[in-house]
Design a protein around this motif. Structure first.
Motif, PDB file in Angstrom:
ATOM      1  N   VAL A 272       0.841  -1.208   0.000  1.00 10.74           N
ATOM      2  CA  VAL A 272       0.000   0.000   0.000  1.00 10.74           C
ATOM      3  C   VAL A 272       0.870   1.250   0.000  1.00 10.74           C
ATOM      4  CG1 VAL A 272      -1.666   1.330   1.339  1.00 10.74           C
ATOM      5  CG2 VAL A 272      -1.961  -1.139   1.089  1.00 10.74           C
ATOM      6  N   ILE A 273       1.929   1.259   0.809  1.00 13.90           N
ATOM      7  CA  ILE A 273       2.816   2.430   0.882  1.00 13.90           C
ATOM      8  C   ILE A 273       3.500   2.668  -0.462  1.00 13.90           C
ATOM      9  CG2 ILE A 273       4.913   3.326   1.946  1.00 13.90           C
ATOM     10  CD1 ILE A 273       4.090   1.879   4.514  1.00 13.90           C
ATOM     11  N   LEU A 274       3.980   1.593  -1.088  1.00 15.10           N
ATOM     12  CA  LEU A 274       4.645   1.733  -2.387  1.00 15.10           C
ATOM     13  C   LEU A 274       3.687   2.231  -3.460  1.00 15.10           C
ATOM     14  CD1 LEU A 274       6.840  -1.509  -2.401  1.00 15.10           C
ATOM     15  CD2 LEU A 274       7.638   0.853  -2.136  1.00 15.10           C
ATOM     16  N   GLU A 275       2.453   1.690  -3.467  1.00 12.33           N
ATOM     17  CA  GLU A 275       1.466   2.113  -4.461  1.00 12.33           C
ATOM     18  C   GLU A 275       1.081   3.576  -4.261  1.00 12.33           C
ATOM     19  OE1 GLU A 275      -0.037   0.736  -7.087  1.00 12.33           O
ATOM     20  OE2 GLU A 275       1.254  -1.039  -6.970  1.00 12.33           O
ATOM     21  N   TYR A 276       1.000   3.974  -3.002  1.00 15.19           N
ATOM     22  CA  TYR A 276       0.568   5.348  -2.701  1.00 15.19           C
ATOM     23  C   TYR A 276       1.629   6.373  -3.103  1.00 15.19           C
ATOM     24  CZ  TYR A 276      -1.403   9.266  -0.101  1.00 15.19           C
ATOM     25  OH  TYR A 276      -1.933  10.479   0.243  1.00 15.19           O
ATOM     26  N   ASN A 277       2.895   5.987  -2.974  1.00 16.69           N
ATOM     27  CA  ASN A 277       3.986   6.945  -3.202  1.00 16.69           C
ATOM     28  C   ASN A 277       4.581   6.886  -4.604  1.00 16.69           C
ATOM     29  OD1 ASN A 277       4.160   8.153  -0.535  1.00 16.69           O
ATOM     30  ND2 ASN A 277       4.885   6.173   0.184  1.00 16.69           N
ATOM     31  N   LYS A 278       4.178   5.907  -5.403  1.00 14.69           N
ATOM     32  CA  LYS A 278       4.764   5.839  -6.739  1.00 14.69           C
ATOM     33  C   LYS A 278       4.176   6.956  -7.619  1.00 14.69           C
ATOM     34  CE  LYS A 278       1.615   2.706  -9.175  1.00 14.69           C
ATOM     35  NZ  LYS A 278       1.512   1.415  -9.870  1.00 14.69           N
ATOM     36  N   PRO A 279       4.938   7.454  -8.584  1.00 13.33           N
ATOM     37  CA  PRO A 279       4.456   8.553  -9.449  1.00 13.33           C
ATOM     38  C   PRO A 279       3.183   8.151 -10.189  1.00 13.33           C
ATOM     39  CG  PRO A 279       6.807   8.178  -9.745  1.00 13.33           C
ATOM     40  CD  PRO A 279       6.311   7.037  -8.910  1.00 13.33           C
ATOM     41  N   GLN A 280       2.231   9.045 -10.199  1.00 16.59           N
ATOM     42  CA  GLN A 280       0.956   8.753 -10.847  1.00 16.59           C
ATOM     43  C   GLN A 280       1.054   9.016 -12.353  1.00 16.59           C
ATOM     44  OE1 GLN A 280      -2.297  10.934  -9.203  1.00 16.59           O
ATOM     45  NE2 GLN A 280      -3.849   9.660 -10.155  1.00 16.59           N
ATOM     46  N   GLU A 281       0.625   8.047 -13.132  1.00 11.73           N
ATOM     47  CA  GLU A 281       0.674   8.198 -14.589  1.00 11.73           C
ATOM     48  C   GLU A 281      -0.394   9.178 -15.060  1.00 11.73           C
ATOM     49  OE1 GLU A 281       0.326   4.450 -16.455  1.00 11.73           O
ATOM     50  OE2 GLU A 281       2.130   3.599 -15.537  1.00 11.73           O
ATOM     51  N   LEU A 282      -0.019   9.938 -16.095  1.00 17.22           N
ATOM     52  CA  LEU A 282      -0.980  10.883 -16.663  1.00 17.22           C
ATOM     53  C   LEU A 282      -2.105  10.142 -17.379  1.00 17.22           C
ATOM     54  CD1 LEU A 282       1.165  13.793 -18.146  1.00 17.22           C
ATOM     55  CD2 LEU A 282      -0.464  13.930 -16.268  1.00 17.22           C
ATOM     56  N   ASN A 283      -3.291  10.643 -17.215  1.00 17.03           N
ATOM     57  CA  ASN A 283      -4.464  10.053 -17.867  1.00 17.03           C
ATOM     58  C   ASN A 283      -4.735  10.835 -19.149  1.00 17.03           C
ATOM     59  OD1 ASN A 283      -6.877   8.977 -18.625  1.00 17.03           O
ATOM     60  ND2 ASN A 283      -7.994   9.518 -16.766  1.00 17.03           N
ATOM     61  N   TRP A 284      -4.485  10.181 -20.291  1.00 17.42           N
ATOM     62  CA  TRP A 284      -4.655  10.856 -21.581  1.00 17.42           C
ATOM     63  C   TRP A 284      -6.020  10.559 -22.206  1.00 17.42           C
ATOM     64  CZ3 TRP A 284      -1.425  14.558 -23.041  1.00 17.42           C
ATOM     65  CH2 TRP A 284      -0.145  14.586 -22.477  1.00 17.42           C
ATOM     66  N   PHE A 285      -6.967  10.162 -21.403  1.00 21.16           N
ATOM     67  CA  PHE A 285      -8.304   9.878 -21.926  1.00 21.16           C
ATOM     68  C   PHE A 285      -8.937  11.169 -22.466  1.00 21.16           C
ATOM     69  CE2 PHE A 285     -12.942   9.699 -21.094  1.00 21.16           C
ATOM     70  CZ  PHE A 285     -13.255   8.696 -21.989  1.00 21.16           C
ATOM     71  N   PRO A 286      -9.496  11.143 -23.697  1.00 20.98           N
ATOM     72  CA  PRO A 286     -10.110  12.356 -24.280  1.00 20.98           C
ATOM     73  C   PRO A 286     -11.465  12.655 -23.646  1.00 20.98           C
ATOM     74  CG  PRO A 286     -10.361  10.509 -25.781  1.00 20.98           C
ATOM     75  CD  PRO A 286      -9.517  10.015 -24.641  1.00 20.98           C
ATOM     76  N   SER A 287     -11.436  13.243 -22.489  1.00 23.53           N
ATOM     77  CA  SER A 287     -12.647  13.449 -21.697  1.00 23.53           C
ATOM     78  C   SER A 287     -13.468  14.640 -22.185  1.00 23.53           C
ATOM     79  CB  SER A 287     -12.252  13.651 -20.226  1.00 23.53           C
ATOM     80  OG  SER A 287     -13.294  14.246 -19.516  1.00 23.53           O
ATOM     81  N   TYR A 288     -12.828  15.800 -22.327  1.00 27.58           N
ATOM     82  CA  TYR A 288     -13.459  17.071 -22.701  1.00 27.58           C
ATOM     83  C   TYR A 288     -14.488  17.541 -21.660  1.00 27.58           C
ATOM     84  CZ  TYR A 288     -11.325  16.201 -27.239  1.00 27.58           C
ATOM     85  OH  TYR A 288     -10.427  15.958 -28.244  1.00 27.58           O
ATOM     86  N   ALA A 289     -14.481  16.932 -20.476  1.00 29.54           N
ATOM     87  CA  ALA A 289     -15.452  17.295 -19.438  1.00 29.54           C
ATOM     88  C   ALA A 289     -14.909  18.458 -18.604  1.00 29.54           C
ATOM     89  CB  ALA A 289     -15.744  16.094 -18.548  1.00 29.54           C
ATOM     90  N   LYS A 290     -15.811  19.306 -18.158  1.00 30.56           N
ATOM     91  CA  LYS A 290     -15.425  20.522 -17.441  1.00 30.56           C
ATOM     92  C   LYS A 290     -14.848  20.238 -16.067  1.00 30.56           C
ATOM     93  CE  LYS A 290     -18.406  23.080 -15.399  1.00 30.56           C
ATOM     94  NZ  LYS A 290     -19.496  24.018 -15.082  1.00 30.56           N
ATOM     95  N   HIS A 291     -15.214  19.120 -15.447  1.00 33.02           N
ATOM     96  CA  HIS A 291     -14.738  18.830 -14.092  1.00 33.02           C
ATOM     97  C   HIS A 291     -13.398  18.100 -14.089  1.00 33.02           C
ATOM     98  CE1 HIS A 291     -17.006  15.292 -15.434  1.00 33.02           C
ATOM     99  NE2 HIS A 291     -16.222  14.576 -14.655  1.00 33.02           N
TER     100      HIS A 291
END
Length: 409
Positions: free
Chosen positions: A20-39
């Motif tokens: 859990v500690i390793l997963e929490y602290n590892k760099p988060q990958e960018l999400n390139w999903f084409p959302s176009y949503a305002k939020h």
């Protein structure tokens, strides 16, 4: 639990905590999903766009529309600009007719999408294609605004598109070219070849603006210096004095709750808490689910064989043709029924008794009289036939069935 089992559980818990500690602290990958949503603040969300729209056009002039345009236009009388932005915006026939009719009344229909309804293209005499990237290995593109007053053909670069679309056919008499796109290449001749990708065309008393590069409104594009000037130039074609109705229905990244665990799975901390709980339950089943004593054997209770015994005796009488004995038992049981259920004394059988019995048991007097006549005849005989026994049984059962004041046994 013995000492060895406790050591295993301790080691397992330690491993889970480390994961859990390793997963929490590892760099988060960018999400390139084409959302176009305002939020969404991801690269292809439109959080920055809406933030700037509220600053430029005032928050009161921007209305978010969550419903389909056909339904919204049917239920509301609106005027202004209806803005659609997504990778794919394709309307059905009824919806498009509704939008075009609304636009013709003096409103603006703005669509930013790579895929456009074919009927719109046919209506405006347009055709769509994509820019060849044969000499553009890095997929880098340059965008310009045609109006010389908007940064004087300044080039804005973008490098996150596999394909960029343009209009390979336009109605030159009625179409105003707003923006163009070209490949970024070491060969100047290719770099200078521009393709029209943003146009404006009048429609009735209104106008339609189509942009085949919706990424121009995303967070990634606008936060790249100086690309926000390109987006501002596109927005300058929208009247700031009229209301903008921003569509949130045709959005790849619109909010959809598809699971009761949506809240848990959306938040990273709650998601891991849920997983740890499941792991804990699994360990409990493995280590605490074992029996701590021998299984207690199931002892079946003794069967009540009174009814079976009674049936056996009855069958013996019947098979041995002891019809008179069975009839006497039936009569005695019937008399007991009258005494206990109908509360009448059976010592004296006379006309008064029969009338009282008929009334209490909800039976006809003549039927009651016939029943007791049969009982009297059978009682005076030493032997009776099978038919006489069956007749007696039928008369008694019929008599009891008319009694609507039966008490629960």
């Amino acid at each position: 639990m013995d000492k060895k089992g406790k050591i295993y559980i301790g080691l397992t818990v330690l491993v889970v905590v480390l994961i859990v500690i390793l997963e929490y602290n590892k760099p988060q990958e960018l999400n390139w999903f084409p959302s176009y949503a305002k939020h969404h603040k991801i690269p292809f969300g439109s959080y920055v766009l809406h933030e700037q729209l509220e600053r430029i056009f005032t928050k009161e002039n921007i209305i978010d529309v969550e419903r389909p345009p056909f339904e919204y236009l049917n239920k509301n009388t609106i005027n202004g600009t209806y803005f659609f932005m997504n990778a794919d915006v394709t309307f059905d026939k009824a919806e498009l007719d509704k939008l075009l009719s609304w636009t013709a009344k003096g409103n603006t229909l703005a669509i930013a999408s790579e895929t456009i309804s074919s009927k719109i293209l046919d209506t405006l005499n347009l055709e769509r294609s994509f820019v060849s990237n044969f000499d553009n290995i890095k997929n880098q593109y340059q965008f310009t605004l045609k109006d010389s007053t908007l940064n004087n053909y300044k080039k804005y670069q973008y490098d996150k598109a596999n394909f960029v679309y343009y209009f390979n056919k336009i109605d030159s008499l009625n179409t105003t070219v707003i923006g163009q796109v070209s490949n970024v290449s070491e060969t100047d001749s290719i770099a200078n070849k521009r393709y029209t990708n943003v146009i404006k065309q009048p429609f009735g008393d209104g106008e339609i603006i189509i942009n085949l590069f919706p990424q121009a409104y995303t967070n990634y594009f606008m936060l790249e210096e100086p690309n926000y000037n390109y987006t501002a130039g596109l927005l300058s074609y929208i009247n700031p004095n009229k209301t903008i109705y921003f569509d949130n229905h045709y959005k790849s990244g619109k909010k959809i709750a598809t699971s009761p665990l949506y809240v848990f799975l959306k938040a990273k901390e709650l998601k891991w808490a849920y997983y740890i709980m499941l792991i804990g339950v699994l360990f409990y089943i493995l280590f605490e689910g074992k029996r701590k004593q021998r299984a207690i054997p199931v002892v079946k209770p003794l069967r009540n064989q009174t009814l079976d015994f009674t049936r056996t005796i009855a069958n013996m009488y019947y098979e041995n043709s002891k019809h008179q004995d069975i009839a006497q038992h039936k009569i005695q049981h019937f008399m007991d029924y009258i005494r206990t259920q109908l509360h009448l004394n059976t010592n004296t059988i006379d006309e008064a008794f029969l009338k009282n019995l008929a009334a209490r048991s909800n039976n006809d007097f003549e039927a009651t009289k016939t029943l007791f006549k049969t009982i009297e005849n059978i009682s005076n005989q030493k032997n009776i036939s099978k038919e006489a026994l069956e007749k007696l049984n039928t008369l008694i059962e019929k008599f009891k069935s008319h009694n609507t004041w039966k008490t629960k046994s």
